[in-house]
Design a protein around this motif. Structure first.
Motif, PDB file in Angstrom:
ATOM      1  N   ARG A  22      37.761  10.047 -18.849  1.00 21.44           N
ATOM      2  CA  ARG A  22      37.296  10.245 -17.467  1.00 21.44           C
ATOM      3  C   ARG A  22      38.447  10.651 -16.549  1.00 21.44           C
ATOM      4  NH1 ARG A  22      33.340   5.002 -17.320  1.00 21.44           N
ATOM      5  NH2 ARG A  22      31.531   6.044 -18.211  1.00 21.44           N
ATOM      6  N   ARG A  83      27.248   7.447 -21.330  1.00 21.81           N
ATOM      7  CA  ARG A  83      26.761   8.599 -20.562  1.00 21.81           C
ATOM      8  C   ARG A  83      27.468   8.677 -19.209  1.00 21.81           C
ATOM      9  NH1 ARG A  83      21.524  10.074 -22.701  1.00 21.81           N
ATOM     10  NH2 ARG A  83      20.863   8.488 -24.188  1.00 21.81           N
ATOM     11  N   ASP A  84      27.875   9.888 -18.862  1.00 18.50           N
ATOM     12  CA  ASP A  84      28.402  10.188 -17.540  1.00 18.50           C
ATOM     13  C   ASP A  84      27.534  11.285 -16.939  1.00 18.50           C
ATOM     14  OD1 ASP A  84      30.456   8.364 -17.470  1.00 18.50           O
ATOM     15  OD2 ASP A  84      32.040   9.796 -17.901  1.00 18.50           O
ATOM     16  N   LYS A  85      27.777  11.590 -15.690  1.00 22.39           N
ATOM     17  CA  LYS A  85      26.986  12.613 -14.999  1.00 22.39           C
ATOM     18  C   LYS A  85      27.085  13.967 -15.704  1.00 22.39           C
ATOM     19  CE  LYS A  85      26.816  15.081 -10.644  1.00 22.39           C
ATOM     20  NZ  LYS A  85      27.487  15.304  -9.374  1.00 22.39           N
ATOM     21  N   ASP A  86      28.314  14.388 -16.038  1.00 24.61           N
ATOM     22  CA  ASP A  86      28.533  15.716 -16.598  1.00 24.61           C
ATOM     23  C   ASP A  86      28.840  15.738 -18.081  1.00 24.61           C
ATOM     24  OD1 ASP A  86      28.174  16.826 -14.075  1.00 24.61           O
ATOM     25  OD2 ASP A  86      30.294  16.647 -13.566  1.00 24.61           O
TER      26      ASP A  86
END
Length: 153
Positions: A22, A83-86
């Motif tokens: 990240r 899971r991340d946004k992108d």
């Protein structure tokens, strides 16, 4: 078969890998041109082609390039998904064991792998990091090398 990680039971090593990926993603977004050190990576395939099973096979192939003693046997397992946004970060664990006749379970050590798959840049390479159990140094494939003199612990 995607499954989310249960946040409370994940090993500290996985948390470090996720934070590292990240942070690096944020740094890339802030810089117009990433430093060469961030672009010079072993390509593990493109995000659009990633599969969980393919990630498993690439980790096994990568481990086979290590110069470790043949007494160590290993198994690679899919550990879960963050899971991340992108992006999605797929997590794996390679469990190494050195069994002997007197000690069939033998010494054990885990190496955790994280593969970041972009949801927005499908032509981007898969980003890979790994960390040894109980260590804090995050390794990047192509930059870290295991030698016979080093043990996994």
């Amino acid at each position: 078969m995607e499954r989310d990680l249960p946040g409370t039971n994940e090993p500290a090593e996985l948390t470090l890998l996720i934070k590292s990926l990240r942070f690096e993603r944020q740094l890339k977004e802030e810089l117009e041109t990433p430093p060469a050190s961030m672009m010079d990576r072993t390509v593990w395939g493109l995000c659009r082609d990633f599969t969980i099973r393919g990630g498993h096979f690439k980790i096994e192939a990568y481990i086979k390039t290590w110069d470790i003693q043949p007494v160590w046997v290993y198994n690679v397992d899919y550990f879960g998904l963050e899971r991340d946004k992108d992006c999605k970060i797929h997590l794996y664990r390679a469990l190494f064991m050195a069994p002997t006749a007197g000690k069939p379970i033998g010494d054990r050590v885990s190496i955790y792998f994280a593969m970041e798959i972009s949801k927005t840049e499908l032509e981007a390479p898969v980003e890979v990091r790994f960390i040894l159990e109980s260590r804090r140094l995050i390794h990047t494939p192509g930059r870290s090398k295991f030698k016979k003199k080093q043990s996994l612990r």
